[in-house]
Design a protein around this motif. Structure first.
Motif, PDB file in Angstrom:
ATOM      1  N   ALA A 527      42.837  47.089  31.110  1.00 23.27           N
ATOM      2  CA  ALA A 527      42.984  45.823  31.842  1.00 23.27           C
ATOM      3  C   ALA A 527      43.155  44.687  30.854  1.00 23.27           C
ATOM      4  CB  ALA A 527      41.768  45.589  32.733  1.00 23.27           C
ATOM      5  N   GLU A 528      42.298  44.674  29.836  1.00 20.92           N
ATOM      6  CA  GLU A 528      42.371  43.590  28.844  1.00 20.92           C
ATOM      7  C   GLU A 528      43.747  43.555  28.177  1.00 20.92           C
ATOM      8  OE1 GLU A 528      39.108  44.175  26.166  1.00 20.92           O
ATOM      9  OE2 GLU A 528      37.618  43.793  27.739  1.00 20.92           O
ATOM     10  N   ALA A 529      44.268  44.754  27.857  1.00 22.39           N
ATOM     11  CA  ALA A 529      45.563  44.819  27.168  1.00 22.39           C
ATOM     12  C   ALA A 529      46.677  44.214  28.009  1.00 22.39           C
ATOM     13  CB  ALA A 529      45.894  46.274  26.834  1.00 22.39           C
ATOM     14  N   ALA A 530      46.470  44.205  29.335  1.00 23.98           N
ATOM     15  CA  ALA A 530      47.508  43.659  30.223  1.00 23.98           C
ATOM     16  C   ALA A 530      47.101  42.284  30.771  1.00 23.98           C
ATOM     17  CB  ALA A 530      47.776  44.637  31.353  1.00 23.98           C
ATOM     18  N   GLY A 531      46.184  41.629  30.095  1.00 24.04           N
ATOM     19  CA  GLY A 531      45.822  40.264  30.503  1.00 24.04           C
ATOM     20  C   GLY A 531      44.767  40.200  31.595  1.00 24.04           C
ATOM     21  N   GLY A 532      44.140  41.335  31.894  1.00 25.42           N
ATOM     22  CA  GLY A 532      43.109  41.350  32.932  1.00 25.42           C
ATOM     23  C   GLY A 532      41.717  41.269  32.331  1.00 25.42           C
ATOM     24  N   TYR A 533      40.717  41.520  33.187  1.00 28.92           N
ATOM     25  CA  TYR A 533      39.319  41.411  32.791  1.00 28.92           C
ATOM     26  C   TYR A 533      38.723  42.809  32.804  1.00 28.92           C
ATOM     27  CZ  TYR A 533      34.369  40.163  33.298  1.00 28.92           C
ATOM     28  OH  TYR A 533      33.017  40.034  33.133  1.00 28.92           O
ATOM     29  N   GLY A 534      37.947  43.145  31.766  1.00 31.94           N
ATOM     30  CA  GLY A 534      37.356  44.477  31.730  1.00 31.94           C
ATOM     31  C   GLY A 534      35.904  44.448  31.316  1.00 31.94           C
ATOM     32  N   GLU A 535      35.119  45.351  31.916  1.00 28.47           N
ATOM     33  CA  GLU A 535      33.707  45.473  31.515  1.00 28.47           C
ATOM     34  C   GLU A 535      33.317  46.938  31.538  1.00 28.47           C
ATOM     35  OE1 GLU A 535      30.087  43.408  32.797  1.00 28.47           O
ATOM     36  OE2 GLU A 535      31.388  41.868  33.656  1.00 28.47           O
ATOM     37  N   ARG A 549      30.736  39.438  38.895  1.00 25.20           N
ATOM     38  CA  ARG A 549      31.614  38.773  37.914  1.00 25.20           C
ATOM     39  C   ARG A 549      33.073  39.193  38.141  1.00 25.20           C
ATOM     40  NH1 ARG A 549      27.144  39.702  34.527  1.00 25.20           N
ATOM     41  NH2 ARG A 549      27.911  41.707  33.806  1.00 25.20           N
ATOM     42  N   ALA A 550      33.261  40.496  38.322  1.00 26.86           N
ATOM     43  CA  ALA A 550      34.634  41.001  38.484  1.00 26.86           C
ATOM     44  C   ALA A 550      35.255  40.461  39.778  1.00 26.86           C
ATOM     45  CB  ALA A 550      34.630  42.520  38.492  1.00 26.86           C
ATOM     46  N   LEU A 551      34.459  40.380  40.831  1.00 22.38           N
ATOM     47  CA  LEU A 551      34.985  39.856  42.103  1.00 22.38           C
ATOM     48  C   LEU A 551      35.376  38.387  41.965  1.00 22.38           C
ATOM     49  CD1 LEU A 551      32.614  41.664  44.607  1.00 22.38           C
ATOM     50  CD2 LEU A 551      35.124  41.773  44.627  1.00 22.38           C
ATOM     51  N   ARG A 552      34.586  37.664  41.161  1.00 23.91           N
ATOM     52  CA  ARG A 552      34.924  36.257  40.942  1.00 23.91           C
ATOM     53  C   ARG A 552      36.285  36.160  40.216  1.00 23.91           C
ATOM     54  NH1 ARG A 552      35.462  32.682  37.582  1.00 23.91           N
ATOM     55  NH2 ARG A 552      34.840  33.954  35.800  1.00 23.91           N
ATOM     56  N   VAL A 553      36.479  37.051  39.236  1.00 21.37           N
ATOM     57  CA  VAL A 553      37.747  37.037  38.493  1.00 21.37           C
ATOM     58  C   VAL A 553      38.930  37.310  39.432  1.00 21.37           C
ATOM     59  CG1 VAL A 553      39.103  38.266  36.742  1.00 21.37           C
ATOM     60  CG2 VAL A 553      36.725  37.643  36.271  1.00 21.37           C
ATOM     61  N   GLN A 555      39.060  37.031  42.725  1.00 21.76           N
ATOM     62  CA  GLN A 555      39.211  36.066  43.818  1.00 21.76           C
ATOM     63  C   GLN A 555      39.578  34.665  43.324  1.00 21.76           C
ATOM     64  OE1 GLN A 555      35.323  37.210  45.695  1.00 21.76           O
ATOM     65  NE2 GLN A 555      36.504  36.978  47.576  1.00 21.76           N
ATOM     66  N   GLU A 556      38.909  34.219  42.255  1.00 21.63           N
ATOM     67  CA  GLU A 556      39.134  32.829  41.817  1.00 21.63           C
ATOM     68  C   GLU A 556      40.235  32.724  40.774  1.00 21.63           C
ATOM     69  OE1 GLU A 556      35.413  30.949  40.841  1.00 21.63           O
ATOM     70  OE2 GLU A 556      34.513  31.758  42.673  1.00 21.63           O
ATOM     71  N   GLU A 557      40.178  33.617  39.771  1.00 21.81           N
ATOM     72  CA  GLU A 557      41.216  33.536  38.726  1.00 21.81           C
ATOM     73  C   GLU A 557      42.487  34.276  39.131  1.00 21.81           C
ATOM     74  OE1 GLU A 557      39.765  34.710  34.868  1.00 21.81           O
ATOM     75  OE2 GLU A 557      37.789  33.871  35.283  1.00 21.81           O
ATOM     76  N   ARG A 558      42.388  35.108  40.197  1.00 17.51           N
ATOM     77  CA  ARG A 558      43.520  35.922  40.655  1.00 17.51           C
ATOM     78  C   ARG A 558      44.040  36.822  39.524  1.00 17.51           C
ATOM     79  NH1 ARG A 558      43.865  36.499  45.709  1.00 17.51           N
ATOM     80  NH2 ARG A 558      46.088  36.926  45.655  1.00 17.51           N
ATOM     81  N   ARG A 559      43.087  37.345  38.708  1.00 19.44           N
ATOM     82  CA  ARG A 559      43.453  38.285  37.641  1.00 19.44           C
ATOM     83  C   ARG A 559      42.910  39.648  37.991  1.00 19.44           C
ATOM     84  NH1 ARG A 559      41.599  37.773  32.043  1.00 19.44           N
ATOM     85  NH2 ARG A 559      39.763  36.675  32.814  1.00 19.44           N
ATOM     86  N   HIS A 560      43.578  40.696  37.560  1.00 21.68           N
ATOM     87  CA  HIS A 560      43.076  42.047  37.828  1.00 21.68           C
ATOM     88  C   HIS A 560      41.875  42.352  36.932  1.00 21.68           C
ATOM     89  CE1 HIS A 560      45.384  43.897  34.347  1.00 21.68           C
ATOM     90  NE2 HIS A 560      46.018  42.759  34.514  1.00 21.68           N
ATOM     91  N   ALA A 561      41.030  43.256  37.405  1.00 19.98           N
ATOM     92  CA  ALA A 561      39.806  43.547  36.659  1.00 19.98           C
ATOM     93  C   ALA A 561      39.484  45.033  36.739  1.00 19.98           C
ATOM     94  CB  ALA A 561      38.654  42.730  37.246  1.00 19.98           C
ATOM     95  N   VAL A 562      38.815  45.506  35.691  1.00 18.93           N
ATOM     96  CA  VAL A 562      38.357  46.901  35.668  1.00 18.93           C
ATOM     97  C   VAL A 562      36.877  46.933  35.347  1.00 18.93           C
ATOM     98  CG1 VAL A 562      38.368  49.008  34.256  1.00 18.93           C
ATOM     99  CG2 VAL A 562      40.512  48.073  35.047  1.00 18.93           C
ATOM    100  N   LEU A 563      36.118  47.698  36.149  1.00 20.63           N
ATOM    101  CA  LEU A 563      34.749  48.019  35.757  1.00 20.63           C
ATOM    102  C   LEU A 563      34.736  49.503  35.422  1.00 20.63           C
ATOM    103  CD1 LEU A 563      32.406  46.164  38.274  1.00 20.63           C
ATOM    104  CD2 LEU A 563      33.138  45.444  35.989  1.00 20.63           C
ATOM    105  N   ASN A 564      34.461  49.795  34.175  1.00 25.03           N
ATOM    106  CA  ASN A 564      34.393  51.180  33.724  1.00 25.03           C
ATOM    107  C   ASN A 564      32.919  51.579  33.772  1.00 25.03           C
ATOM    108  OD1 ASN A 564      34.568  53.608  32.409  1.00 25.03           O
ATOM    109  ND2 ASN A 564      35.027  52.713  30.386  1.00 25.03           N
ATOM    110  N   VAL A 565      32.553  52.332  34.815  1.00 21.84           N
ATOM    111  CA  VAL A 565      31.136  52.588  35.077  1.00 21.84           C
ATOM    112  C   VAL A 565      30.759  54.008  34.636  1.00 21.84           C
ATOM    113  CG1 VAL A 565      29.315  52.560  36.833  1.00 21.84           C
ATOM    114  CG2 VAL A 565      31.317  51.057  37.078  1.00 21.84           C
TER     115      VAL A 565
END
Ligand SMILES: Cc1ncc(C[n+]2csc(CCOP(=O)(O)OP(=O)(O)O)c2C)c(N)n1
Length: 568
Positions: A527-535, A549-553, A555-565
């Motif tokens: 995700a980070e490599a493509a401009g998104g948010y990752g944790e 945090r990811a939902l905020r990204v 919904q508010e930033e309109r950026r894709h996000a990945v949670l690697n759990v």
């Protein structure tokens, strides 16, 4: 019908304008040398003023096809994909198989290696043009599509586009395949006079009055009737009908490996998800459009129970073998069947056993209490994160109306919702790598919704995540991906242990090398490599805050996000 004029210079322009005219608004593409005239048509668009489908560039064919699949799930409109000749088609086969078993109307098109070796505009000029040609390119997908054809000339372009859409859209729906030779796409057409028309929609299969009477009589007289479903909610209109029919007539409902949101998860007569547990009591079992009603090797309905199977194709004609018995078989769409059944059951209400509702509700309440206790225990446990805990955390944080696409991310029953059209699970063919691209397609069709892809680590890798995150950035698709990263193909391990509980692999006491995926990748970096948010999340206590945090990204930033759990 009216006549209309299309001022096209060459066939590719006429073809694209016709697709758009017939309501195909997007073209998912993975292009190649065969696309020259398609590229030229879009290049000429400003000047030609022709209206074409919006192009959605996809860096892999599984992404293009599964994304089109998801877009249809989100808006119910036919979708079109264009692939690069034989090799592009080969890359899409698994996704096409999924679409076919899920009855998704996709107009799959592919360029075709130029027909001629020289002397015709568009003929071969590249090394690949000899080796890429197949004797029968469509043979790769013929078993999975309802129709295949090759465009032969501009004079038939209207007829061919209409035929493709009509065949794809008629119930039961499904993909079709059209190959487009380069010389044909490049041929001049001049002004084209076309009919203005939509797809030829036949009325959907409707149950005969006799079959409705017979089923209503059976359901009214039963001691313990159960309606079983997995995918009726593909038509969101059926959800309220099913909720109401079961409540009003004291009929139990059960979901067996649900692939859609079919009935309210908190319905008072919802018996859960374990079909085998109801065979003991059920005297009438009505299977709504179920590809696999039950698993005969595990358990079967009682011999004296009445089995009913329904659906637009109630015997699943395209399945090589499927022998589940049926005492009453009704060919009808679920919506038509439930609509006809409601008044028929109302007439018979006085005949329904007054204790039936309580009899079923008691079992439902016992199941609910057990489930609540398990969930409660899960939320307070320590130790590694489990898929059930991920589901609990998603339930805690899920925004209203959020759409979940699940591919081995968590057990379906832990994600039950009460809102139609908010849950999508893996198509019955089970070709993995569908979930993430399908979530992208849903996000494209429903930009107002939060879309969450819940996937296993194996499923995530199958989806070709580099291509998916690239598309999220390119097409502004703020999907939240939650990876249940157990470092293995758990299903492979479970299958071996299930078949050989006392076998060598089980006795070894460790994971078979055939199911291991370690060392774990830092998937959040895709995700980070493509401009998104990752944790990366490894502790139970971190999961809910990370989800917020990811939902905020998204919904508010309109950026894709990945949670690697990381989970056990
Ligand atoms: C295209 C494809 N290849 C292989 C399989 C076989 N298969 C079924 S489940 C599975 C493992 C999936 O792993 P993951 O998504 O991590 O979920 P887990 O089994 O660990 O819960 C595999 C390889 C498949 N269904 N589809």
């Amino acid at each position: 019908m009216e006549r209309k004029h299309i001022e096209a210079e060459f066939v590719a322009e006429a073809y694209l304008a016709l697709l758009k005219d017939r309501g195909v608004n997007r073209l998912f593409v993975n292009a190649g040398t065969d696309f020259a005239s398609i590229v030229e048509a879009y290049g000429h668009q400003k000047e030609s003023g022709l209206d074409f489908p919006e192009v959605i560039v996809c860096a892999h064919e599984n992404l293009a096809t599964s994304m089109a699949h998801g877009t249809y799930l989100g808006n119910g409109q036919p979708q079109a994909v264009m692939l690069h000749t034989s090799v592009g088609t080969a890359n899409a086969v698994c996704a096409i198989f999924n679409a076919s078993r899920d009855r998704i109307p996709i107009i799959l098109t592919a360029g075709r290696t130029p027909l001629f070796e020289h002397s015709v505009f568009g003929s071969r000029n590249g090394q690949i043009h000899w080796a890429q040609e197949m004797f029968d390119q469509a043979s790769m997908v013929r078993e999975h599509v309802k129709w295949d054809y090759e465009l032969r000339d501009g004079v038939q372009v209207e007829a061919v586009v209409d035929r493709a859409i009509d065949v794809a859209m008629i119930e039961p729906r499904g993909p079709v395949y059209l190959s487009l030779p380069r010389e044909v796409l490049a041929r001049p057409v001049g002004e084209l006079e076309i009919w203005s028309r939509g797809p030829a929609q036949a009325t959907d299969a409707y149950p005969t009055p006799d079959s409705v009477t017979e089923l209503a009589d059976l359901l009214a007289a039963a001691r313990f009737p159960v309606i079983v479903t997995a995918a009726s909610g593909a038509d969101t209109e059926t959800v309220a009908l099913l909720n109401e029919l079961c409540t009003a007539n004291s009929i139990a409902v059960l979901e067996n490996r649900p692939r859609f949101m079919n009935v309210a998860g908190d319905h008072p007569l919802h018996l859960g998800y374990a079909l085998n547990t109801v065979f003991e009591q059920a005297d009438v079992l009505c299977f709504l459009d179920m590809d696999v009603p039950w698993s005969p090797g595990a358990a079967n309905p009682k011999d004296d129970a009445t089995v009913v199977q329904t659906g637009p194709d109630p015997i699943f004609l395209r399945f090589p073998i499927r022998s589940h018995r049926s005492d009453l078989t009704i060919q009808a769409t679920t919506r038509n069947l439930l609509s006809a059944l409601a008044p028929a059951l109302e007439e018979r209400r006085a005949k329904i056993d007054v204790d039936r509702y309580e009899r079923i509700a008691e079992l439902v309440n016992q199941r609910r209490a057990r489930q609540a206790a398990t969930l409660e225990a899960e939320s307070t446990k320590t130790g590694p994160i489990t898929k059930a805990f991920i589901a609990w955390a998603v339930r805690e944080t899920r925004p209203e109306g959020a759409i979940i696409v699940n591919e081995l991310g968590a057990p379906a029953e832990t994600l039950a919702s009460t809102e139609a059209g908010t849950y999508f699970d893996t198509p019955p063919a089970g070709g993995l790598g569908w979930g993430l691209p399908a979530a992208l397609g849903l996000q494209l069709a429903r930009p107002d919704k939060v879309v969450v892809a819940m996937v296993g680590d194996g499923s995530y890798i199958f989806a070709n995540p580099a291509a998916c995150h690239h598309a999220m950035a390119m097409h502004d698709l703020p999907v939240l991906t939650i990876i249940s990263n157990n470092g293995k193909w758990g299903a492979v391990e479970a299958s071996a242990r299930g078949m050989y509980p006392e076998g060598y692999a089980s006795a070894a006491g460790e994971l078979t090398p055939l199911a291991r995926l370690d060392p774990a990748s830092a998937f959040e970096k895709y995700a980070e490599a493509a401009g998104g948010y990752g944790e990366f999340v490894a502790e139970r206590a971190q999961l809910v805050p990370a989800l917020r945090r990811a939902l905020r990204v998204v919904q508010e930033e309109r950026r894709h996000a990945v949670l690697n759990v990381e989970c056990g």
